[in-house]
Design an enzyme around this catalytic site. Structure first.
Site, PDB file in Angstrom:
ATOM      1  N   LYS A   1       5.753   0.017   6.671  1.00  0.00           N
ATOM      2  CA  LYS A   1       5.756  -0.870   7.832  1.00  0.00           C
ATOM      3  C   LYS A   1       6.912  -0.511   8.741  1.00  0.00           C
ATOM      4  O   LYS A   1       8.032  -0.235   8.275  1.00  0.00           O
ATOM      5  CB  LYS A   1       5.874  -2.317   7.351  1.00  0.00           C
ATOM      6  CG  LYS A   1       5.774  -3.370   8.449  1.00  0.00           C
ATOM      7  CD  LYS A   1       5.818  -4.762   7.834  1.00  0.00           C
ATOM      8  CE  LYS A   1       5.639  -5.866   8.854  1.00  0.00           C
ATOM      9  NZ  LYS A   1       5.621  -7.206   8.234  1.00  0.00           N
TER      10      LYS A   1
ATOM     11  N   SER B   1       2.979 -12.422   5.281  1.00  0.00           N
ATOM     12  CA  SER B   1       2.679 -11.219   6.043  1.00  0.00           C
ATOM     13  C   SER B   1       2.251 -10.014   5.221  1.00  0.00           C
ATOM     14  O   SER B   1       1.804  -9.014   5.786  1.00  0.00           O
ATOM     15  CB  SER B   1       3.883 -10.837   6.913  1.00  0.00           C
ATOM     16  OG  SER B   1       4.062 -11.783   7.933  1.00  0.00           O
TER      17      SER B   1
ATOM     18  N   SER C   1       1.941 -10.116   9.261  1.00  0.00           N
ATOM     19  CA  SER C   1       2.339  -9.122  10.234  1.00  0.00           C
ATOM     20  C   SER C   1       2.218  -7.687   9.744  1.00  0.00           C
ATOM     21  O   SER C   1       2.346  -6.738  10.512  1.00  0.00           O
ATOM     22  CB  SER C   1       3.785  -9.377  10.654  1.00  0.00           C
ATOM     23  OG  SER C   1       4.658  -9.257   9.537  1.00  0.00           O
TER      24      SER C   1
END
Length: 475
Positions: free
Chosen positions: A79, A173, A149
């Protein structure tokens, strides 16, 4: 089976026994990225040259008899909040344009030491402050949201572009996009995986963890990540035996859950849940019972305070982190994130302190509840992936809820209490969209959570890669 379709465990064994070369494995992943990325947009950066160099080094090492373990040569995504020396950490935001990390984050360094091969950095909802990752398409239905996210990480794994990926989880997330894309997502216990070198959203709620295709793979990645790092003030030194499956949690028959007490919530987790999601999760819970688990009714404590407590911690902490750039370059933020950051500046110290006090009481109440059970089983999210751009959900009782509030509602409690939480695919709805079940354990009870998830996926309806789309195929 093409190399990119293999799980980490399968690919690791093929690499170890020299039936599959690291170069072949990584090239397969890179080719897959080239095929699907124009349609999914999971990556901020694809590190093609770096990955091929690392694959060649892995091949040379293994040929010389040096094998670093199950992650050696495994294609990985990170990420884009996670620092890797020399690469941009953009947090999918214009605010970070031109930023380059000078050193590796702890988790990136540990994966490199384990021999994992970075194939790219994955998209996040800007600065991890959202639940949809709007720039990335869902791997199962590209007109649906990816979830957030850590949407890019989940989509990369679901599409076969990475064998595994790392995400972060502040209110769900990791687990939300895992559920919406039909993969496994693990939020470890707070403090188990260090966050040094990871861009923060809310320091008292942030976690780093893996997204994988199987529960077994999640355990393999967690083993490489966990361990104390004094550079993270929240990092906890926990003996590996307490969070890794061992003789007591990995019996001869891995599907035997005899003696495991599974709590089934009578409140909160099945309130305002899509009927198809509820039915699939209850079937999965029933499967745990068939495997020997004993179901125990539990009442989730302090539910009326969950949303306010989560908001009271996350929002001011995020605003404090962004204080300087919010004043100097406010127009570079997306409108949704900027509004939340500005709202956080209106909250008082008293609000934050009251939220901290509520979290302490909530954690105590959860520990008391968990004395009667070994884990809690519930839906990960109350509905499957909604259409891109949709902002609201109308429930059967006529109540209306924002999409973001709906997605965070069932995942936030595990962040507030810090307990480990695993999302496992348990089927598809009538539109062909994945459904996830969430297993939550006691603090540092990852071994038990992984054991239950692994038993289910060996006998249940867990899914692998997202279905191939005609538009993804090479001409």
């Amino acid at each position: 089976m093409r190399p990119y379709e293999l799980t980490v465990a399968e690919a690791a064994e093929a690499v170890r026994t020299r039936r599959l070369s690291p170069v072949e494995l990584v090239d397969s992943s890179l080719e897959r990225i080239a095929r699907v990325e124009p349609h999914l947009n999971a990556f901020t950066t694809v590190t093609t040259d770096r990955a091929r160099d690392a694959a060649q080094r892995a091949e040379t090492e293994i040929a010389r008899g040096t094998h670093r373990g199950p992650l050696h040569a495994m294609p990985a995504g990170l990420k884009d909040l996670i620092d890797v020396a020399g690469l941009a950490t953009t947090a999918s935001s214009r605010v970070r344009a031109g930023h380059r990390a000078e050193t590796d984050s702890t988790v990136a360094a540990r994966l490199a030491s384990a021999g994992a091969v970075l194939v790219g950095k994955t998209h996040t909802h800007e600065f991890a402050y959202g639940l949809t990752t709007p720039q990335t398409a869902n791997a199962w239905h590209p007109d649906r949201v990816a979830g957030g996210s850590s949407g890019g990480s989940a989509v990369a794994v679901a599409a076969g572009a990475a064998a595994f990926a790392l995400g972060t989880d502040t209110g769900g997330s990791i687990r939300v996009p895992a559920a919406l894309n039909g993969v496994v997502g693990l939020k470890p216990t707070y403090g188990l995986v260090p966050r040094h070198g990871v861009t923060s959203l809310s320091w008292s709620l942030d976690h780093v963890g893996p997204l994988t295709r199987t529960v077994e793979d999640a355990g393999l990645v967690l083993a490489a990540l966990a361990g104390h790092d004094p550079r993270d003030p929240a990092s906890v030194a926990v003996p590996a035996a307490e969070h890794r499956p061992g003789p007591d949690t990995d019996p001869t028959d891995p599907t035997d859950l005899t003696g495991l007490r599974v709590g089934v919530p009578g409140n909160y987790y099945f309130d305002r849940v899509d009927p198809e999601v509820e039915a699939a999760v209850r079937r999965a819970i029933g499967r745990l019972e068939e495997l020997g688990a004993r179901l125990v009714d539990v009442e989730i404590p302090m539910t009326r305070y969950i949303r306010a407590t989560h908001w009271g911690l996350m929002v001011p902490e995020a605003s404090a982190y962004h204080e300087r750039t919010l004043r100097t370059v406010p127009d570079l933020y997306g409108a949704d994130v900027r509004v939340l950051l500005e709202a956080g500046e209106l909250m008082t110290a008293g609000d934050h302190l009251r939220a901290q006090r509520a979290r302490t009481l909530m954690g105590r109440a959860w520990r008391e509840m968990m004395e009667a059970v070994d884990l809690i089983a519930a839906p990960t999210v109350p509905l499957t992936a909604v259409e891109s751009g949709r902002t609201g959900v109308t429930w059967g009782d006529g109540s209306v809820e924002s999409v973001a509030d709906a997605y965070v509602r069932l995942s936030a409690p595990a962040n507030l209490t810090g307990v480990p939480a695993l999302s496992v695919p348990v089927g598809l709805d009538s539109a062909g969209l994945p459904i996830g079940m969430q297993l939550m354990g006691r603090p540092f009870g990852e071994a038990t959570v992984l054991r239950a998830g692994h038993a289910y996926e060996r006998t249940g309806t867990a899914r692998g890669l997202a279905p191939e789309r005609a538009s993804w195929r090479a001409p």
